[in-house]
Design a protein around this motif. Structure first.
Motif, PDB file in Angstrom:
ATOM      1  N   THR A 183      66.131  58.701  35.940  1.00  0.00           N
ATOM      2  CA  THR A 183      67.355  57.953  35.273  1.00  0.00           C
ATOM      3  C   THR A 183      66.574  56.970  34.371  1.00  0.00           C
ATOM      4  O   THR A 183      65.696  56.027  34.500  1.00  0.00           O
ATOM      5  N   PRO A 184      67.249  56.877  32.978  1.00  0.00           N
ATOM      6  CA  PRO A 184      66.461  56.105  32.093  1.00  0.00           C
ATOM      7  C   PRO A 184      66.823  54.696  32.355  1.00  0.00           C
ATOM      8  O   PRO A 184      68.084  54.134  32.603  1.00  0.00           O
ATOM      9  N   GLU A 185      65.948  53.653  32.343  1.00  0.00           N
ATOM     10  CA  GLU A 185      66.070  52.501  32.779  1.00  0.00           C
ATOM     11  C   GLU A 185      66.850  51.625  31.339  1.00  0.00           C
ATOM     12  O   GLU A 185      66.659  52.078  30.334  1.00  0.00           O
ATOM     13  N   ASN A 186      67.488  50.426  31.825  1.00  0.00           N
ATOM     14  CA  ASN A 186      67.869  49.804  30.577  1.00  0.00           C
ATOM     15  C   ASN A 186      67.175  48.184  30.784  1.00  0.00           C
ATOM     16  O   ASN A 186      66.505  47.837  31.691  1.00  0.00           O
ATOM     17  N   GLU A 187      67.809  47.317  29.907  1.00  0.00           N
ATOM     18  CA  GLU A 187      67.043  46.104  29.880  1.00  0.00           C
ATOM     19  C   GLU A 187      67.371  45.143  31.027  1.00  0.00           C
ATOM     20  O   GLU A 187      66.624  44.457  31.588  1.00  0.00           O
ATOM     21  N   TYR A 188      68.271  45.515  31.694  1.00  0.00           N
ATOM     22  CA  TYR A 188      68.832  44.793  33.032  1.00  0.00           C
ATOM     23  C   TYR A 188      67.965  45.065  34.034  1.00  0.00           C
ATOM     24  O   TYR A 188      67.752  44.487  35.319  1.00  0.00           O
ATOM     25  N   THR A 189      67.352  46.296  34.169  1.00  0.00           N
ATOM     26  CA  THR A 189      66.606  46.810  35.082  1.00  0.00           C
ATOM     27  C   THR A 189      65.195  45.887  35.458  1.00  0.00           C
ATOM     28  O   THR A 189      65.004  45.364  36.303  1.00  0.00           O
ATOM     29  N   ASN A 190      64.661  45.844  34.346  1.00  0.00           N
ATOM     30  CA  ASN A 190      63.472  44.792  34.496  1.00  0.00           C
ATOM     31  C   ASN A 190      63.860  43.508  34.421  1.00  0.00           C
ATOM     32  O   ASN A 190      63.315  42.600  35.206  1.00  0.00           O
ATOM     33  N   SER A 191      65.066  42.904  34.244  1.00  0.00           N
ATOM     34  CA  SER A 191      65.309  41.685  34.297  1.00  0.00           C
ATOM     35  C   SER A 191      65.753  41.213  35.780  1.00  0.00           C
ATOM     36  O   SER A 191      65.424  40.443  36.375  1.00  0.00           O
ATOM     37  N   ILE A 192      66.353  42.426  36.364  1.00  0.00           N
ATOM     38  CA  ILE A 192      66.615  42.179  37.791  1.00  0.00           C
ATOM     39  C   ILE A 192      65.245  42.160  38.325  1.00  0.00           C
ATOM     40  O   ILE A 192      65.091  41.490  39.521  1.00  0.00           O
ATOM     41  N   LEU A 193      64.355  42.912  38.236  1.00  0.00           N
ATOM     42  CA  LEU A 193      63.113  42.711  38.971  1.00  0.00           C
ATOM     43  C   LEU A 193      62.104  41.472  38.774  1.00  0.00           C
ATOM     44  O   LEU A 193      61.528  40.950  39.633  1.00  0.00           O
ATOM     45  N   ILE A 194      62.370  41.091  37.512  1.00  0.00           N
ATOM     46  CA  ILE A 194      61.632  39.582  37.350  1.00  0.00           C
ATOM     47  C   ILE A 194      62.388  38.644  37.932  1.00  0.00           C
ATOM     48  O   ILE A 194      61.635  37.824  38.544  1.00  0.00           O
TER      49      ILE A 194
END
Length: 789
Positions: A191-202
């Motif tokens: 599943t392709p990640e989007n910018e919100y994926t990394n934002s949630i992890l951070i």
């Protein structure tokens, strides 16, 4: 610090759990049904434990529930409709329908729903959309276990969840390390990640206080299509600002620009808020201007942050300028704006403005919060406007706001402070009837109020009732009760209470020991007070600045200046910062030894350490210079007060006038008093009585009469003591007629003479041979009951 944070290498997600990952998103296994049958429904486990209860095949959850036929048909109909909506791409309606189903079924319903879908809709073209929406709905309702169950089933069916569903699940798991297992599953599923994926992890790393990991994760994300976002930078900047590292937060702001990302209003607001909290209002306003220059419009939040910043500094003028700017930009104040202004004005003591803002809020149908009302109640109580405060208390209920323990405690504390303990107790009883549990602050306010009225026996009854009823067992109450005894000079009872609390193994506080030390010092038992320093240390406490200052003042009063200075040195050696009061005590001690230059030097030391001398500090030194007949230096210190924007108090002028009257030129004292009157400086009665007595002592009766009449015209209450002081001095100077003038003035003012003043006048008339005045005065004395017929 930023460089140090960037040195952390990011080779793999922190605290990676490959085994746990296989548990969360496992491959199918034949052991699932057996695991489900033998599952123990223990609801006492915490969420982290429950999230790990996945077997090798599927979620080990409750067995699917059996629906009655009618209910089953209804459920099938709902999902039939959901598949039709998905096929027609009516996603909004589908979203509402699935949300409705999940809300109806609730927690633990995923196994039943999944079985229904498998049995009735397997192979449908729109199946993947319905399953994905179902997992998303469970996640949005924070039913994480159900969401994970659905995702595990989707994996069995080779149905790939959307990144929106995964992101929602990541958001719910951001407080735990399990979020990395979800992230690994995202990658494994393709599943392709989007910018919100990394934002949630951070965001998750920041909330877990793993800031170095968050920065490193941001670093390795550079250059990736979905790696960097404004949201990620905002999250990290927020965390650094909360920790007080504004410079680091600003460096990330610059890094964001270098990465080609344009900061939004939220980015600017983060830094503006951080600067306002730090008190850097000029820089905060500069950021707001920079925001506008770069085409980012400040929003209502920006203006509220700036207004709050000025309010925190007590600069309500600055807050109003911000609001005016906001109005010019077309923004209307919201409830936050009004609350900030209301709190600001109330804390500055301007209750009228606070009440006006409340009226305006009500007229605009804004809902005031309990905090807003509590601030207004506190301000009204400080002004002793209790009737209005009570009206506000009941107004809260009329508006649907239930007064809490804080609201009641503010009123009870205010009433007790003003000595209206009876009304406070009635309010306390009303509070209990409404089943609002009082706290130690409420009990403490009543106890303190009774103590301050001097009714120590009543206070002790109240205290004993609290303790014996086990309603509260708090050191604060013991401290208040001990303070009441110390105030009355009963150190023995205070010591007994201290022994009682140690028997009950209640840990004393530094306030406990400070109270006892004050009591021993007040009773001139300095050795006992000194020994308590060792007791403080035995309890693992450190003497506070109050401890040292109390002892130093006691040594100063008995003239033991060496002991006082020894305490000062010990205090500084232990890094206990002296306060303004501490320095004033030391200055008083130096002045007693006529070490005037050292006391002046101490004023400079205070300023060097960031402490501003107050009127009491200056008055202490000025009085000493007056007694030393160095009036020029005394006035120089007065001028220094004005130079440092410190308004001299009436006591300052009393000291200077007295100095001129006793040690200087009486004409200069007259000029000073008249000059102060012209400047409309607030003077006390003492200034006038001092100058009147001085003129009487020197025989200048005409000037004495002038200033006495001025004192009367100013509205000061004239007592028998004032007349007695004047008459005594005139009689000593053999100015009998002048004394008689003041005596007649006293009678005409309706003030009856006392025995002492009559005897002084009788002796004076007798020495003068004025028998008529003697008989006249004897008649007056008989009339006043001072002499028998």
């Amino acid at each position: 610090m930023l460089k140090k944070l960037h040195q952390c290498q990011w080779n793999k997600p922190p605290l990676h759990f490959p085994i746990l990952s296989s548990l969360l998103f496992p491959k199918p296994s034949s052991s699932v049904s057996a695991a489900m049958l033998h599952h123990d429904h223990d609801h006492d486990h915490d969420q982290d434990h429950q999230l790990k209860t996945f077997a090798f095949g599927r979620f080990v959850g409750p067995a699917p529930r059996l629906y009655p036929p009618a209910e089953l048909n209804r459920k099938i109909s709902q999902f039939l409709l959901s598949h039709v909506l998905a096929g027609n791409r009516s996603f909004k309606d589908l979203h509402s329908l699935i949300y409705q189903i999940v809300q109806q079924e609730g927690s633990g319903s995923a196994p039943s729903i999944c079985e229904l879908l498998l049995n009735n809709f397997h192979g449908w073209d729109s199946n993947i959309v319905v399953w994905d929406m179902l997992a998303f709905a469970y996640s949005r309702f924070e039913l994480v276990q159900d969401a994970l169950f659905v995702l595990a089933k989707m994996k069995d069916l080779n149905l790939r969840a959307s990144i929106q569903t995964y992101n929602s699940l990541l958001h719910n798991l951001r407080h735990t390390d399990i979020m990395w297992d979800v992230r690994n599953e995202i990658r494994d599923s393709g599943t392709p990640e989007n910018e919100y994926t990394n934002s949630i992890l951070i965001h998750g790393l920041c909330e877990q206080s793993r800031l170095q990991d968050a920065v490193s994760f941001l670093q390795i994300s550079e250059g990736k299509d979905t790696g960097l976002s404004v949201v990620s930078f905002n999250t990290i900047m927020t965390r650094f600002c909360k920790l007080g590292y504004l410079d680091v937060a600003k460096s990330f702001f610059c890094m964001m620009l270098k990465c080609g990302l344009l900061p939004d209003s939220y980015s600017y607001n983060i830094l503006i808020h951080g600067l306002c909290v730090a008190g850097s209002m000029e820089e905060a306003l500069e950021f707001k201007n920079d925001m506008e220059k770069h085409g980012v419009e400040p929003d209502i939040v920006t203006y509220n942050i700036l207004a709050k910043g000025f309010h925190l500094l007590g600069l309500m003028g600055g807050a109003w300028k911000v609001i005016q700017d906001m109005l010019l930009k077309g923004f209307n104040p919201d409830v936050v704006t009004y609350t900030i202004l209301m709190c600001g004005h109330c804390q500055m003591g301007n209750i009228e403005e606070g009440l006006k803002l409340r009226e305006e809020m009500l007229s605009r149908r804004f809902q005031l919060s309990i905090i807003s009302y509590s601030v207004l109640l506190s301000c009204l109580c400080k002004s002793a406007r209790f009737e209005e405060a009570l009206i506000l208390l009941y107004e809260m209920e009329a508006l649907g706001l239930k007064p809490d323990v804080i609201s009641y405690s503010i009123l009870i504390h205010g009433l007790c402070k003003k000595g209206e303990v009876h009304r406070a107790i009635l309010l306390y009883e009303e509070m209990c009837l409404r089943r609002i549990c009082p706290n130690y602050f409420t009990h403490g306010a009543i106890l303190l109020g009774i103590c301050e009225k001097g009714n120590i026996s009543e206070a002790r009854k109240y205290f004993d009732n609290l303790i014996t009823s086990d309603l509260v067992e708090d050191i604060v109450l013991y401290n208040i009760m001990m303070g009441g005894y110390v105030k009355l000079g009963n150190i023995a009872e205070a010591v007994q209470l201290y022994q009682k609390l140690t028997e009950k193994k209640i840990t004393p506080s530094i306030v406990t020991f400070n109270t006892l030390i004050h009591g021993f010092c007040k009773s001139n038992k300095l050795e006992e007070a000194w020994r308590l320093l060792d007791t403080i240390k035995l309890h693992g406490l450190d003497p506070s600045v109050v401890t040292y200052t109390t002892l130093m003042n006691a040594y100063c009063e008995v003239g033991n200046i060496d002991g006082m200075l020894e305490l000062l040195w010990e205090m500084e050696a232990k890094a206990v910062m002296p306060t303004r009061v501490t320095y004033t005590v030391v200055i008083k001690g130096l002045c007693k030894q006529w070490k005037l230059q050292e006391s002046v030097k101490l004023l400079e030391d205070m300023r060097a350490k960031g402490l501003t001398p107050d009127q009491i500090t200056y008055n202490t030194i000025i009085q000493c210079f007056c007694k030393a007949r160095d009036l020029s230096k005394a006035f120089q210190l007065h001028d220094e007060m004005l130079l440092h924007n410190l308004e001299p108090s009436p006591v300052t002028y009393n000291v200077l006038i007295n100095g001129l009257c006793v040690y200087g030129d009486l004409k200069d004292a007259d000029k000073l008093l008249l000059s102060l009157e012209d400047q409309k400086v607030s003077l006390t009665k003492v200034a006038y009585t001092t100058i009147v007595k001085a003129h009487c002592a020197k025989g200048d009766v005409s000037r004495a009469i002038i200033f006495f009449h001025q004192m009367v015209e100013k509205g000061f209450k004239i007592s028998i003591k004032d007349y007695s002081a004047v008459i005594n001095r005139l009689c000593k100077r053999c100015l009998i007629n002048e004394a008689k003038y003041f005596f007649c003035m006293m009678l005409s003012d309706g003030i009856s003479p006392d025995q002492e003043i009559c005897e002084v006048m009788l002796n004076a008339f007798h020495q003068q041979g004025d028998l008529y005045s003697v008989f006249e005065l004897l008649a007056e004395m008989i009339k006043c009951g001072l002499l028998c017929d």
